[in-house]
Scaffold this motif. Structure first.
Motif, PDB file in Angstrom:
ATOM      1  N   ARG A   1     -54.298  -8.783  59.481  1.00 31.39           N
ATOM      2  CA  ARG A   1     -53.102  -8.073  59.109  1.00 31.39           C
ATOM      3  C   ARG A   1     -52.016  -8.290  60.168  1.00 31.39           C
ATOM      4  N   THR A   2     -52.414  -8.138  61.430  1.00 31.88           N
ATOM      5  CA  THR A   2     -51.467  -8.304  62.522  1.00 31.88           C
ATOM      6  C   THR A   2     -50.888  -9.713  62.512  1.00 31.88           C
ATOM      7  N   TRP A   3     -51.755 -10.677  62.265  1.00 31.91           N
ATOM      8  CA  TRP A   3     -51.326 -12.062  62.257  1.00 31.91           C
ATOM      9  C   TRP A   3     -50.271 -12.292  61.183  1.00 31.91           C
ATOM     10  N   VAL A   4     -50.524 -11.758  60.008  1.00 32.80           N
ATOM     11  CA  VAL A   4     -49.580 -11.933  58.904  1.00 32.80           C
ATOM     12  C   VAL A   4     -48.259 -11.237  59.212  1.00 32.80           C
ATOM     13  N   LEU A   5     -48.351 -10.003  59.723  1.00 33.12           N
ATOM     14  CA  LEU A   5     -47.129  -9.261  60.021  1.00 33.12           C
ATOM     15  C   LEU A   5     -46.299  -9.963  61.086  1.00 33.12           C
ATOM     16  N   GLU A   6     -46.979 -10.511  62.088  1.00 28.15           N
ATOM     17  CA  GLU A   6     -46.262 -11.223  63.141  1.00 28.15           C
ATOM     18  C   GLU A   6     -45.584 -12.462  62.581  1.00 28.15           C
ATOM     19  N   ALA A   7     -46.315 -13.140  61.712  1.00 28.96           N
ATOM     20  CA  ALA A   7     -45.760 -14.343  61.097  1.00 28.96           C
ATOM     21  C   ALA A   7     -44.520 -13.992  60.293  1.00 28.96           C
ATOM     22  N   LEU A   8     -44.493 -12.808  59.728  1.00 34.52           N
ATOM     23  CA  LEU A   8     -43.352 -12.379  58.926  1.00 34.52           C
ATOM     24  C   LEU A   8     -42.256 -11.771  59.786  1.00 34.52           C
ATOM     25  N   GLY A   9     -42.487 -11.769  61.086  1.00 35.41           N
ATOM     26  CA  GLY A   9     -41.481 -11.221  61.980  1.00 35.41           C
ATOM     27  C   GLY A   9     -41.457  -9.708  61.996  1.00 35.41           C
ATOM     28  N   GLN A  10     -42.536  -9.079  61.516  1.00 32.25           N
ATOM     29  CA  GLN A  10     -42.603  -7.616  61.575  1.00 32.25           C
ATOM     30  C   GLN A  10     -43.707  -7.255  62.540  1.00 32.25           C
ATOM     31  N   THR A  11     -43.416  -6.354  63.430  1.00 30.41           N
ATOM     32  CA  THR A  11     -44.490  -5.980  64.337  1.00 30.41           C
ATOM     33  C   THR A  11     -45.327  -4.900  63.686  1.00 30.41           C
ATOM     34  N   ASN A  12     -46.531  -4.837  64.128  1.00 36.28           N
ATOM     35  CA  ASN A  12     -47.483  -3.891  63.560  1.00 36.28           C
ATOM     36  C   ASN A  12     -47.343  -2.565  64.306  1.00 36.28           C
ATOM     37  N   GLN A  13     -46.292  -1.838  63.950  1.00 37.68           N
ATOM     38  CA  GLN A  13     -46.010  -0.626  64.720  1.00 37.68           C
ATOM     39  C   GLN A  13     -47.041   0.459  64.478  1.00 37.68           C
ATOM     40  N   PRO A  14     -47.527   1.050  65.565  1.00 39.32           N
ATOM     41  CA  PRO A  14     -48.477   2.137  65.362  1.00 39.32           C
ATOM     42  C   PRO A  14     -47.758   3.319  64.709  1.00 39.32           C
ATOM     43  N   THR A  15     -48.386   3.897  63.697  1.00 41.34           N
ATOM     44  CA  THR A  15     -47.763   5.038  63.037  1.00 41.34           C
ATOM     45  C   THR A  15     -48.361   6.314  63.613  1.00 41.34           C
TER      46      THR A  15
ATOM     47  N   ALA B   1     -45.702 -19.421  53.084  1.00 36.57           N
ATOM     48  CA  ALA B   1     -45.545 -20.872  52.982  1.00 36.57           C
ATOM     49  C   ALA B   1     -44.164 -21.269  53.504  1.00 36.57           C
ATOM     50  N   GLN B   2     -43.178 -20.461  53.130  1.00 34.76           N
ATOM     51  CA  GLN B   2     -41.808 -20.714  53.553  1.00 34.76           C
ATOM     52  C   GLN B   2     -41.706 -20.650  55.082  1.00 34.76           C
ATOM     53  N   LEU B   3     -42.316 -19.607  55.654  1.00 26.84           N
ATOM     54  CA  LEU B   3     -42.278 -19.447  57.106  1.00 26.84           C
ATOM     55  C   LEU B   3     -42.951 -20.620  57.812  1.00 26.84           C
ATOM     56  N   GLU B   4     -44.049 -21.028  57.214  1.00 26.35           N
ATOM     57  CA  GLU B   4     -44.814 -22.116  57.811  1.00 26.35           C
ATOM     58  C   GLU B   4     -43.959 -23.386  57.842  1.00 26.35           C
ATOM     59  N   ALA B   5     -43.274 -23.636  56.709  1.00 23.91           N
ATOM     60  CA  ALA B   5     -42.419 -24.819  56.621  1.00 23.91           C
ATOM     61  C   ALA B   5     -41.315 -24.736  57.673  1.00 23.91           C
ATOM     62  N   GLN B   6     -40.714 -23.542  57.802  1.00 27.23           N
ATOM     63  CA  GLN B   6     -39.653 -23.350  58.794  1.00 27.23           C
ATOM     64  C   GLN B   6     -40.174 -23.612  60.202  1.00 27.23           C
ATOM     65  N   ALA B   7     -41.353 -23.061  60.488  1.00 28.07           N
ATOM     66  CA  ALA B   7     -41.934 -23.193  61.824  1.00 28.07           C
ATOM     67  C   ALA B   7     -42.179 -24.657  62.146  1.00 28.07           C
ATOM     68  N   GLN B   8     -42.656 -25.392  61.145  1.00 27.61           N
ATOM     69  CA  GLN B   8     -42.910 -26.814  61.382  1.00 27.61           C
ATOM     70  C   GLN B   8     -41.615 -27.539  61.697  1.00 27.61           C
ATOM     71  N   GLY B   9     -40.563 -27.181  60.946  1.00 24.61           N
ATOM     72  CA  GLY B   9     -39.250 -27.767  61.172  1.00 24.61           C
ATOM     73  C   GLY B   9     -38.780 -27.516  62.592  1.00 24.61           C
ATOM     74  N   GLN B  10     -38.998 -26.265  63.060  1.00 18.01           N
ATOM     75  CA  GLN B  10     -38.568 -25.904  64.422  1.00 18.01           C
ATOM     76  C   GLN B  10     -39.340 -26.694  65.464  1.00 18.01           C
ATOM     77  N   ASP B  11     -40.639 -26.809  65.248  1.00 19.59           N
ATOM     78  CA  ASP B  11     -41.469 -27.553  66.193  1.00 19.59           C
ATOM     79  C   ASP B  11     -40.943 -28.969  66.346  1.00 19.59           C
TER      80      ASP B  11
END
Ligand code: ZN
Ligand code: ZN
Length: 534
Positions: A463-477, A516-526
């Motif tokens: 879950r954390t991995w996905v949220l980080e990939a989406l640019g959202q931090t896993n904020q403790p509630t 998938a979109q994020l992954e493509a973007q990340a590859q472009g940045q790399d």
């Protein structure tokens, strides 16, 4: 072709039900097909919302997609810990939503149970729910019991203390890691073990069923299954003493076709094969329970319950000994023998495994092979095996499964925590049920310092991995922000199942597309950051 009532009946019948299609689609997407609807009240905003929790996260029966996901998590957990090369750090983690929900739900059920008891109602069902919730709470990666230890632990007389068997002992080193070996080429090898432990023979079997059912020792087989997890605990204690370090393991309890549980165990680090066999041969567990060789109450003549007093002899009106009194009596009796002594059989299989080899992967798959099924379910034998299973369940019927088992009444003893409505032969514990075959313990046994993570944390990892990939931090509630409530069946606010499933599928698809979109973007940045890498 569209659905039209004017179409010929035969053609209409060939069209699949929309609901079945929704189920299929959900399965393909790995979405839970038996979600549990829960009402979540947000105490900050005052709003409530109905949320589908995957069945795998609750104590409901687990649907195939949830079972599959749980199995994958178990494999990840097994892989991560087996050849660990750094000492795991142990700090308790913040509880997650699932853990919080379980504890809150348990609090609700406890309140209901207590209310029922006050009203003088039967609490058997609610007690069973509480017991299974306690299992779930531990399975969700929480240690101990919600209520803490409710009664003082009994101190047994030292005479009955089980001695460590006569085994070699190494000096204890404070590590959980196994030894490594360096090859002549400088390569470091990290060997581990894969061990299979089996129970003894109860009589000759052919094609997994007894050759002679009359002489087959069903009583012993039943007791061995009931106390199997204790024997495994003893094995681990002995293993650690001999190995001289804090040995970690990931084990799975599986059924053999002859209906006896056996154990596959991935062990971190290595010991000589002969020593493992020696430990298995020397390991035993004594069950110091009151004797059950004499049936005192049977058929229509059963103990009667009297409020305040407990269970009475139906003829004399005498109060039966309580569980504690029976144990005291056992302690005082110099001649007493344990009710049962359990040991492993001669078949011990020990295999050395090196990290990162196809061999290791194969063992991990093997370990998790049957996890999606219950012990009894994994067996698909024919008529002879069904008959064998029926005799086995019969042997378990009057066997006390625990100190709280109603069967103690048959032997003239009040079960621990006796209450109204207990009938011998009708204990509701898992152990007596055909699908569990006497083994009510957990199917996966993982030592505390295995991968440094509980199953819930492995889930959280993803879950954390996905949220980080989406640019959202896993904020403790805030742990007290949400209050969860079960939704009664047939609640008008819960949409039909097909609608809920398709909604979850749609969510998952959106999520995937975004990833998938994020992954493509990340590859472009790399590529732009390091053009030479292209
Ligand atoms: Zn599910
Ligand atoms: Zn029982």
């Amino acid at each position: 072709m569209t659905y039209d009532r004017a179409l010929p009946r035969a053609e209409r019948l060939r069209m699949p039900w929309a609901r079945d299609v929704a189920l299929e689609v959900a399965k393909q997407h790995g979405v839970c097909i038996r979600p549990v609807a829960l009402k979540r009240l947000d105490t900050t905003t005052g709003q409530s919302e109905i949320i589908d929790v995957p069945c795998g996260a609750t104590m409901e029966a687990v649907c195939p997609p949830c079972a599959k996901r749980n199995r994958q998590l178990r494999m990840a957990q097994c892989r991560e810990g087996w050849h660990l090369d750094q000492e795991p750090a142990i700090t308790p983690d913040e509880p997650n939503d699932e853990q919080r929900w379980l504890v809150e739900f348990r609090a609700d059920m406890q309140a209901r149970r207590d209310a029922a008891e006050q009203d003088g109602d039967d609490t058997t069902d609610l007690d069973a729910v509480l017991a299974s919730l306690d299992d779930e709470i531990n399975a969700a990666g929480m240690r101990g019991h919600v209520l803490g230890r409710t009664t003082a632990k009994r101190t047994r007389s030292t005479r009955r203390r089980q001695d460590a068997p006569d085994l070699p002992r190494r000096k204890m080193v404070n590590t959980t890691l196994g030894r490594t070996f360096t090859g002549s080429d400088g390569k470091v090898y990290r060997p581990s073990l894969f061990v299979t432990l089996t129970l003894p023979s109860y009589g000759k079997v052919r094609d997994s069923v007894p050759v002679d059912p009359d002489s087959y020792d069903y009583a012993r087989a039943a007791r061995d299954a009931l106390h199997f997890s204790k024997l495994v605990d003893r094995f681990v204690q002995n293993l650690r003493r001999v190995a001289g370090y804090d040995v970690q393991y990931f084990a799975a309890v599986e059924p053999q076709k002859r209906l006896a549980p056996h154990l596959h165990m991935a062990i971190r680090g290595t010991l000589p094969r002969a020593e493992i066999k020696q430990i298995a041969a020397a390991t035993y567990h004594q069950v110091w329970w009151p004797p059950v060789n004499q049936v005192v109450f049977d058929g229509e003549r059963l103990p009667v319950w009297e409020q305040e007093a407990g269970y009475l002899d139906p003829d004399t009106g005498e109060v039966l000994p309580t569980w504690d009194e029976a144990l005291d009596q056992l302690d005082a009796d110099e001649e007493a023998e344990p009710l049962h002594v359990i040991r492993f059989g001669d078949q011990v299989d020990v295999k050395g495994v090196l990290s990162g080899t196809p061999d290791a992967d194969q063992c991990i798959r093997y370990l998790s092979k049957y996890l999606t099924k219950s012990l009894g379910e994994s067996l698909d034998g024919g008529q002879a095996q069904r008959e064998h299973a029926a005799r086995f369940v019969d042997a378990l019927r009057f066997e006390p499964c625990s100190p709280t088992c109603a069967n103690w009444l048959r032997y003239g003893i009040q079960p621990k925590g006796a209450k109204a409505g207990m009938t011998p032969g009708r204990c509701r514990s898992k152990a007596h049920k055909p699908e569990h075959l006497g083994y009510a313990g957990r199917r996966v046994l993982v030592s505390r310092k295995w991968s440094n993570k509980t199953l819930a944390e492995h889930k959280q990892d993803r879950r954390t991995w996905v949220l980080e990939a989406l640019g959202q931090t896993n904020q403790p509630t805030d742990p007290h922000r949400y209050v969860w409530r079960p939704v009664p069946a047939g609640d008008a606010n819960v949409p039909p199942l097909a609608v809920r499933l398709l909604r979850t599928v749609a969510e998952r698809q959106r999520w995937r597309a975004h990833m998938a979109q994020l992954e493509a973007q990340a590859q472009g940045q790399d590529l732009s950051a390091n053009p030479r890498a292209a």
